[in-house]
Design a protein around this motif. Sequence first.
Motif, PDB file in Angstrom:
ATOM      1  N   HIS A   9       0.832  -1.206   0.000  1.00 41.31           N
ATOM      2  CA  HIS A   9       0.000   0.000   0.000  1.00 41.31           C
ATOM      3  C   HIS A   9       0.869   1.259   0.000  1.00 41.31           C
ATOM      4  O   HIS A   9       0.608   2.205  -0.747  1.00 41.31           O
ATOM      5  CB  HIS A   9      -0.937   0.002   1.221  1.00 41.31           C
ATOM      6  CG  HIS A   9      -1.757   1.242   1.316  1.00 41.31           C
ATOM      7  ND1 HIS A   9      -2.857   1.462   0.514  1.00 41.31           N
ATOM      8  CD2 HIS A   9      -1.637   2.339   2.116  1.00 41.31           C
ATOM      9  CE1 HIS A   9      -3.378   2.641   0.805  1.00 41.31           C
ATOM     10  NE2 HIS A   9      -2.652   3.196   1.790  1.00 41.31           N
ATOM     11  N   LYS A  10       1.906   1.282   0.829  1.00 41.65           N
ATOM     12  CA  LYS A  10       2.783   2.456   0.895  1.00 41.65           C
ATOM     13  C   LYS A  10       3.471   2.703  -0.447  1.00 41.65           C
ATOM     14  O   LYS A  10       3.569   3.841  -0.895  1.00 41.65           O
ATOM     15  CB  LYS A  10       3.816   2.274   2.008  1.00 41.65           C
ATOM     16  CG  LYS A  10       3.209   2.333   3.395  1.00 41.65           C
ATOM     17  CD  LYS A  10       4.249   2.087   4.457  1.00 41.65           C
ATOM     18  CE  LYS A  10       3.602   2.080   5.842  1.00 41.65           C
ATOM     19  NZ  LYS A  10       4.573   1.799   6.902  1.00 41.65           N
ATOM     20  N   GLU A  11       3.941   1.636  -1.105  1.00 39.63           N
ATOM     21  CA  GLU A  11       4.583   1.794  -2.415  1.00 39.63           C
ATOM     22  C   GLU A  11       3.583   2.275  -3.469  1.00 39.63           C
ATOM     23  O   GLU A  11       3.921   3.104  -4.323  1.00 39.63           O
ATOM     24  CB  GLU A  11       5.225   0.486  -2.855  1.00 39.63           C
ATOM     25  CG  GLU A  11       6.464   0.138  -2.045  1.00 39.63           C
ATOM     26  CD  GLU A  11       7.025  -1.236  -2.392  1.00 39.63           C
ATOM     27  OE1 GLU A  11       6.398  -1.969  -3.203  1.00 39.63           O
ATOM     28  OE2 GLU A  11       8.085  -1.582  -1.850  1.00 39.63           O
ATOM     29  N   MET A  14       2.983   5.986  -2.901  1.00 43.50           N
ATOM     30  CA  MET A  14       4.125   6.769  -3.382  1.00 43.50           C
ATOM     31  C   MET A  14       4.118   6.843  -4.911  1.00 43.50           C
ATOM     32  O   MET A  14       4.347   7.908  -5.494  1.00 43.50           O
ATOM     33  CB  MET A  14       5.440   6.165  -2.889  1.00 43.50           C
ATOM     34  CG  MET A  14       5.726   6.492  -1.446  1.00 43.50           C
ATOM     35  SD  MET A  14       7.276   5.826  -0.769  1.00 43.50           S
ATOM     36  CE  MET A  14       8.336   5.595  -2.113  1.00 43.50           C
ATOM     37  N   ALA A  15       3.847   5.734  -5.572  1.00 40.03           N
ATOM     38  CA  ALA A  15       3.797   5.720  -7.030  1.00 40.03           C
ATOM     39  C   ALA A  15       2.661   6.593  -7.540  1.00 40.03           C
ATOM     40  O   ALA A  15       2.822   7.329  -8.527  1.00 40.03           O
ATOM     41  CB  ALA A  15       3.640   4.289  -7.543  1.00 40.03           C
ATOM     42  N   ILE A  20       0.889  11.705 -10.063  1.00 40.05           N
ATOM     43  CA  ILE A  20       0.122  12.955 -10.017  1.00 40.05           C
ATOM     44  C   ILE A  20       1.050  14.160 -10.143  1.00 40.05           C
ATOM     45  O   ILE A  20       0.761  15.114 -10.862  1.00 40.05           O
ATOM     46  CB  ILE A  20      -0.724  13.026  -8.726  1.00 40.05           C
ATOM     47  CG1 ILE A  20      -1.856  11.985  -8.795  1.00 40.05           C
ATOM     48  CG2 ILE A  20      -1.291  14.426  -8.515  1.00 40.05           C
ATOM     49  CD1 ILE A  20      -2.611  11.807  -7.501  1.00 40.05           C
ATOM     50  N   HIS A  21       2.184  14.108  -9.459  1.00 46.83           N
ATOM     51  CA  HIS A  21       3.145  15.215  -9.529  1.00 46.83           C
ATOM     52  C   HIS A  21       3.647  15.411 -10.960  1.00 46.83           C
ATOM     53  O   HIS A  21       3.708  16.539 -11.463  1.00 46.83           O
ATOM     54  CB  HIS A  21       4.322  14.959  -8.583  1.00 46.83           C
ATOM     55  CG  HIS A  21       5.386  15.997  -8.669  1.00 46.83           C
ATOM     56  ND1 HIS A  21       5.232  17.267  -8.165  1.00 46.83           N
ATOM     57  CD2 HIS A  21       6.616  15.956  -9.235  1.00 46.83           C
ATOM     58  CE1 HIS A  21       6.315  17.966  -8.406  1.00 46.83           C
ATOM     59  NE2 HIS A  21       7.185  17.196  -9.058  1.00 46.83           N
TER      60      HIS A  21
END
Length: 129
Positions: A9-11, A14-15, A20-21
């Motif tokens: 979930h954390k990865e 982050m992805a 989005i960025h």
Amino acid sequence: MTHDSSKYHKEAVMAGNSFIHIYENPKHEISNILDAKWFQEVNENRKRLKAIIRSIIFCGKQNIALRGWKTESELPVSSEVNEGNLREFIRHRIETCGDDSVLKMHFELATVRTKYMSPSIQNVVVRKF
């Protein structure tokens, strides 16, 4: 262990944030930065070639031969030796036309192989026009 605290979930978060960025700021994407640099180089090379091609076309319209007795050398700084009409015309443009900085920069920075002044390049241009 809950889903929110799992490594997967954390990865994924982050992805997703990274996506989005980049989506919102395409200037920061490395492929766009490289493409912009490549596009800039292509445009600069086209400007250089256009200046040389215009000189060749000018000589052709005036029915002026392009070459002299010494065609493979560097474009010399002094004009003591006549190296042919095209080279002399380009030297004249560089010396007298203040707005012809593209040609001046090209002959200052280019190597012998990338000056586009060889007889074979002149022949290719003449055949195209």
